[in-house]
Write a protein that holds these residues in place. Structure first.
Motif, PDB file in Angstrom:
ATOM      1  N   ILE A 263      18.468 -53.653 -59.203  1.00  0.00           N
ATOM      2  CA  ILE A 263      18.389 -52.641 -60.261  1.00  0.00           C
ATOM      3  C   ILE A 263      19.112 -53.071 -61.550  1.00  0.00           C
ATOM      4  N   ASN A 264      20.027 -54.056 -61.430  1.00  0.00           N
ATOM      5  CA  ASN A 264      20.745 -54.579 -62.603  1.00  0.00           C
ATOM      6  C   ASN A 264      19.826 -55.493 -63.417  1.00  0.00           C
ATOM      7  N   CYS A 265      18.787 -54.916 -64.001  1.00  0.00           N
ATOM      8  CA  CYS A 265      17.871 -55.682 -64.845  1.00  0.00           C
ATOM      9  C   CYS A 265      17.275 -54.721 -65.880  1.00  0.00           C
TER      10      CYS A 265
ATOM     11  N   ALA B 109      24.181 -64.350 -62.093  1.00  0.00           N
ATOM     12  CA  ALA B 109      25.369 -63.838 -61.395  1.00  0.00           C
ATOM     13  C   ALA B 109      26.115 -62.871 -62.302  1.00  0.00           C
ATOM     14  N   CYS B 110      26.892 -61.996 -61.676  1.00  0.00           N
ATOM     15  CA  CYS B 110      27.752 -61.084 -62.432  1.00  0.00           C
ATOM     16  C   CYS B 110      29.041 -61.832 -62.755  1.00  0.00           C
ATOM     17  N   HIS B 111      29.405 -61.894 -64.029  1.00  0.00           N
ATOM     18  CA  HIS B 111      30.591 -62.671 -64.418  1.00  0.00           C
ATOM     19  C   HIS B 111      31.878 -62.111 -63.819  1.00  0.00           C
TER      20      HIS B 111
ATOM     21  N   GLU C 153      37.944 -56.790 -64.704  1.00  0.00           N
ATOM     22  CA  GLU C 153      37.360 -55.589 -65.275  1.00  0.00           C
ATOM     23  C   GLU C 153      36.029 -55.929 -65.915  1.00  0.00           C
ATOM     24  N   CYS C 154      35.085 -55.027 -65.768  1.00  0.00           N
ATOM     25  CA  CYS C 154      33.805 -55.190 -66.442  1.00  0.00           C
ATOM     26  C   CYS C 154      33.999 -54.589 -67.834  1.00  0.00           C
ATOM     27  N   GLU C 155      34.039 -55.451 -68.833  1.00  0.00           N
ATOM     28  CA  GLU C 155      34.319 -54.976 -70.192  1.00  0.00           C
ATOM     29  C   GLU C 155      33.232 -54.036 -70.692  1.00  0.00           C
TER      30      GLU C 155
ATOM     31  N   GLY D  15      26.327 -53.682 -72.016  1.00  0.00           N
ATOM     32  CA  GLY D  15      25.308 -54.485 -71.324  1.00  0.00           C
ATOM     33  C   GLY D  15      25.717 -54.777 -69.900  1.00  0.00           C
ATOM     34  N   CYS D  16      25.189 -55.860 -69.363  1.00  0.00           N
ATOM     35  CA  CYS D  16      25.524 -56.282 -67.999  1.00  0.00           C
ATOM     36  C   CYS D  16      25.130 -57.748 -67.930  1.00  0.00           C
ATOM     37  N   SER D  17      26.042 -58.597 -67.441  1.00  0.00           N
ATOM     38  CA  SER D  17      25.731 -60.034 -67.470  1.00  0.00           C
ATOM     39  C   SER D  17      24.513 -60.365 -66.619  1.00  0.00           C
TER      40      SER D  17
HETATM   41 FE1  SF4 Z   1      26.933 -55.871 -64.627  1.00  0.00          FE
HETATM   42 FE2  SF4 Z   1      28.873 -57.133 -63.360  1.00  0.00          FE
HETATM   43 FE3  SF4 Z   1      29.471 -55.164 -65.020  1.00  0.00          FE
HETATM   44 FE4  SF4 Z   1      28.272 -54.635 -62.666  1.00  0.00          FE
HETATM   45  S1  SF4 Z   1      30.324 -55.474 -62.983  1.00  0.00           S
HETATM   46  S2  SF4 Z   1      27.729 -53.777 -64.672  1.00  0.00           S
HETATM   47  S3  SF4 Z   1      26.955 -56.438 -62.469  1.00  0.00           S
HETATM   48  S4  SF4 Z   1      28.528 -57.109 -65.567  1.00  0.00           S
END
Ligand code: SF4
Ligand code: 13P
Length: 304
Positions: free
Chosen positions: A109-111, A167-169, A260-262, A81-83
């Motif tokens: 675009i992050n939606c 926001a992006c975590h 890191e983006c898990e 996913g993406c926060s």
């Molecule tokens: Fe989403 Fe943040 Fe990961 Fe980018 S870094 S994909 S904005 S959670």
């Protein structure tokens, strides 16, 4: 061994592997194309492959499906996913937008595909300023879902866009104190930051831009040391392109000591192999949704 198996499947199934700069180094190494979200969307729209395997996160794979609806789009792990995307659910957004019916809905675009479908224009961090600057000065705008990117655009363009509070975590946890600490340690280093960072971090940056723009800057700039405020995955390509330069990534020791983006890291070679072998998990979107979501993405691509 696994790379050979991936290559055999990729060839026999006429598949293309697209990967984001935040994925693991071994995933980036086997990709046909590595890029930021804008470049990846363009690749997805242009490819003549039968299968697009998207090593990234869900909203990116969905965008690929919207742009290439006839193709099979695979994502190695559906949990990617993406926060930002996850914290902007369509029901809540519809209630929010009710108050702003005379506003243009500008979405990062992050939606999700559903959110794209109620948007007027999509932007990425690579073209947001250009697109907002091209809109009439008196146009009322709602920007979502990233309050940091939205605030940055407001500051740079002198607009007063209404912002969704997301926001992006990964980026939002980075602090100015940590950047100061690194600046003291490496006084000659320039600071590169992604616009998903807080305003206090962006205020210390020598360059602000998308992942691709930061890479371009590091390559063409004369400095030899950089403090990098974004997800760690970018260091793989940065170091590869600039073997003689030093890069120090901003972390937050108080939260997780890493950034890191898990979700991005869920993409592994094993899962890529399985996805290609079984042709699943596949991104499936309803035809009507694809049609509605395509419109605002196409508007964005026209600007670029
Ligand atoms: Fe989403 Fe943040 Fe990961 Fe980018 S870094 S994909 S904005 S959670
Ligand atoms: P880019 O568009 O700069 O690649 O960023 C995508 C993203 O998810 C940043 O967190």
């Amino acid at each position: 061994m696994i790379i050979e198996q991936i290559n055999t499947l990729r060839k026999s199934k006429n598949a293309i592997i697209l990967a984001h700069y935040y994925t693991l180094p071994d995933v980036q190494n086997i990709a046909d194309f590595v890029g930021d979200s804008l470049a990846l969307a363009r690749q997805a729209a242009a490819t003549d492959a039968d299968i697009i395997l998207f090593a990234g996160v869900n909203f990116m794979a969905e965008t690929a499906k919207i742009l290439s609806p006839k193709k099979k789009v695979l994502i190695p792990d559906v949990e990617a996913g993406c926060s930002l995307s996850d914290n902007c659910p369509i029901d809540e957004l519809n209630l929010f937008l009710y108050k702003y019916s005379d506003h243009t809905v500008l979405s990062y675009i992050n939606c999700s595909a559903e959110v794209k479908a109620v948007s007027d224009i999509i932007v990425t961090s690579g073209n947001a300023l250009k697109i907002v600057n091209a809109l009439p000065k008196n146009e009322k705008i709602v920007f979502l879902p990233d309050r940091n990117l939205g605030a940055y655009i407001n500051k740079e363009t002198g607009r007063e866009m209404v912002l969704w509070n997301g926001a992006c975590h990964v980026h939002d946890q980075l602090t100015a104190d940590e950047v100061y600490r690194l600046k003291e340690r490496y006084p000659n280093a320039k600071v590169l930051a992604h616009p998903e960072c807080k305003a206090t971090v962006l205020a210390l940056a020598d360059f602000i831009g998308s992942t691709a723009a930061m890479l371009q800057f590091a390559k063409s700039d004369i400095a030899t040391e950089y403090i990098v405020a974004t997800e760690t995955g970018i260091l793989h390509e940065m170091q590869k392109q600039n073997p003689k330069k030093q890069f120090y990534v901003v972390t937050n020791p108080e939260t997780c000591a890493c950034n890191e983006c898990e979700y991005m890291k869920l993409n592994t070679l094993e899962k890529i192999y399985h996805a290609l072998l079984t042709e699943s998990p596949e991104i499936i979107l309803e035809e009507q949704l694809i049609k509605k979501a395509l419109n605002p993405i196409q508007k964005m691509l026209e600007y670029f």
